[in-house]
Scaffold this active site. Structure first.
Site: not given
Ligand code: AMP
Length: 599
Positions: A8, A70, A193
């Site tokens: 992850d 990211k 999420d």
């Protein structure tokens, strides 16, 4: 069977899991933590630091430390998201050769894929230390709403890290796999999420081991970091009013504020007020200034309520796209650290009309799902099927700047669509095609994945050539394009090179560089281990020597001293072979000494 892992790759933290004894298992790092900060830094001596070690030195080496990379992956330098991020970051960013972002650390420019690869390499090492063997096969998760460029850049990062990417899967889908694994589940679920950098909502139907994503929606630039920024801005403003000093231009102060803001945010999930205390944060007229204030949960909720409302709007879109009503959702699963915020839990409960499920670990469930998927991909006997969707529509630019959708969003992947192209002029030798992803009718408002030229068309009157172009989205959500000239039967291979990624030549160079760095690093570690061994042998010899002096005689003592000095010199040389040799000599001497002093 080959051992494989699931990673992850989070904006704030990353987590790695494997599949052991029929179950997914999260692997702790050397420090015993099950998650590792997604932070990389370059130290003054050129050493690359990842995770907790990078986080610990962030305040004193702010301009060479990269958080939340990211948020930049696969984006072009000019995009508003990148410009917004670099405005508040302590590091310097420049535009790369492919319109991508490069981060300057100690004078060297690094692509985002390279920096991300450092995190992936670290996760691979965590797994290798635990499993005791080299690992290459991995499933990596990405936000469901990542576009093609972001997925390709993540895949490149995996390649640089020396991983064999078995599959790229969506984070919420991975969470659903972990939730439904080993249970008899037969219902529709919503996976909410909310992590450090992105928000995703996926609606899935789980029945008989089949996990079918019905719709997914999200925002790849909405996450916990935005909550932190709201707090930071509030603190900067308050401090300016009280002291007439602007902290936002002080790199070190901003780094300390960021740390404190995030800590306060997390604690406000469990308490209703939090004191913030940052002594010596600035100076005025040579006098030190301290930041001392209190933040309440109520104030935090007031400052960030609109961000939570945005998530709920996105949930509405996902349900509409899935054609499912709120009442049909049998379970709501919260994933990602930011979902610990009470306001988010309240709003989710109010919207879905049911309390969210508390049975999954929000920080670990995605890696566990990735490990399950990795296992399913190498074990033919596993009976689980994952049917995911493409989050965004894909199509081409047509005359007048209109976007023509070929594959609509929420289509099950892998999928493909063929489209016939022809020429607009007589004897036209080539046709240019622009491939886009997005939901706007206007070309300019969608993401350009790439442009390619169909060349070598035979001379013919306009409208006669028939060129069939096939657009495909693979199981990783990555776009592939191929073209067939129906006249000649010739197939053209077309490469859609994404903006924001690395060109093939540079990718190969970076892979090689990373490999060399890892070998050097491993050698360095071996040298350090040998030096430590010499250190403890030396200590033990020095302890025994006085007791053995009489039996050794002065010549023997001198010989022992010479060996100790040779070992010291070998340590200073950092030459692996010399150090190993000196270590062996000391070991022999120690055995002799022990023999002499043992009655
Ligand atoms: P993830 O990407 O899932 O690791 O989530 C990281 C984000 O969750 C970061 O923005 C954290 O600050 C945030 N987070 C972690 N713990 C909490 C908490 N107790 N309350 C609010 N946010 C949290």
């Amino acid at each position: 069977m080959e051992k494989v892992i699931g990673i992850d790759l989070g904006t704030t933290n990353s987590c790695v899991a494997t599949f052991e004894n029929g179950r997914p298992v999260v692997i702790p790092n050397k420090g015993g933590y099950k998650t590792t900060p997604s932070i990389v830094a370059v130290a003054e001596n050129g050493k690359r630091l990842v995770g907790h070690v990078a986080k610990r030195q962030a305040v004193t080496n702010a301009e060479n430390t990269v958080f939340a990379s990211k948020r930049l992956i696969g984006r072009s330098f000019d995009s508003p998201e990148v410009q917004h991020t670099i405005k508040t970051a302590a590091f310097a960013a420049v535009c790369g050769p492919n319109s991508d972002v490069r981060i300057r650390l100690h004078g060297k420019d690094h692509s985002i894929s390279e920096l991300t690869a450092l995190i992936l390499s670290e996760m691979r090492r965590v797994a290798e230390d635990y499993l005791g063997e080299p690992i290459s096969g991995a499933v990596i998760t990405v936000p469901a709403y990542f576009n093609d460029a972001q997925r390709q850049a993540t895949k490149q990062a995996g390649e640089i890290a020396g991983l064999n990417i078995l599959r790229i899967i969506n984070e919420p889908t991975a969470a659903a796999l972990a939730y439904g694994f080993d249970k008899k589940v037969d219902k529709k679920v919503a996976i909410f999420d909310f992590g450090g950098g992105t928000f995703d909502i996926s609606i899935l139907e789980i029945a008989d081991g089949v996990f079918e994503v019905m719709a997914t929606a999200g925002d790849t630039f909405l996450g916990g970091e935005d909550f932190d920024h709201r707090i930071i801005n509030h603190l900067v403003e308050e401090f300016k009013q009280e002291n007439d000093v602007d902290l936002s231009i002080e790199r070190m102060a901003m780094q300390r504020l960021k740390d404190e803001a995030e800590k306060a945010k997390c604690e406000l999930s469990f308490s209703t007020s939090r004191a913030l205390n940052l002594p010596f944060i600035a100076t005025r007229d040579k006098r030190p200034l301290h930041l001392r204030t209190t933040l309440t949960r109520e104030k935090l909720e007031e400052m960030t309520g609109d961000l939570v409302a945005q998530c709920i709007d996105i949930c509405r879109t996902a349900l509409d796209d899935a054609g499912v009503s709120v009442e049909e959702i049998g379970e709501v699963i919260l994933v990602g650290g930011q979902t610990r915020m009470p306001l988010i839990q309240r709003e989710v409960e109010a919207f879905f009309g049911r309390p969210p499920c508390k049975n999954v670990h929000p920080d670990e469930v995605v890696a566990m799902g990735a490990a399950i998927q990795a296992h399913v991909l190498i074990d033919d006997s596993a009976d689980m099927l994952l049917l995911d969707v493409t989050p965004m529509s894909m199509g081409i630019a047509t005359a007048g700047g209109q976007f023509c959708v070929l594959i609509p969003r929420n289509t099950t992947i892998p999928t493909q669509h063929s489209h016939m192209f022809t020429t607009a002029h007589d004897n036209q030798p080539a046709v240019k095609i622009a491939v886009l992803q997005g939901e706007s009718r206007r070309v300019s408002e969608n993401q350009l994945l790439g442009e390619f030229l169909l060349s070598g068309i035979r001379e013919m009157p306009k409208g006669l050539p028939e060129i069939e172009v096939t657009f495909a989205i693979d199981s990783n959500g990555i776009v592939n394009v191929s073209a067939l000239d129906r006249d000649t039967g010739k197939r053209q291979s077309i490469k859609v090179t994404c903006t924001g990624g690395l060109a093939e030549e540079e990718l190969q160079r970076v892979i090689e560089e990373q490999r060399e760095y890892e070998i050097k690093e491993r050698d360095e570690e071996a040298v350090t281990r040998e030096c430590d061994r010499i250190e403890s042998l030396t200590q033990e010899i020095k302890k025994l020597l006085p007791r053995a002096e009489r039996l050794l005689g002065s010549a023997g003592v001198q010989a022992m001293d010479r060996k100790l000095s040779a070992a010291r010199e070998a340590q200073a040389s950092r030459d692996a072979a010399r150090i190993r040799g000196a270590g062996q000599e000391l070991e022999r001497s120690l055995t002799t000494l022990r023999g002499l002093v043992t009655p």
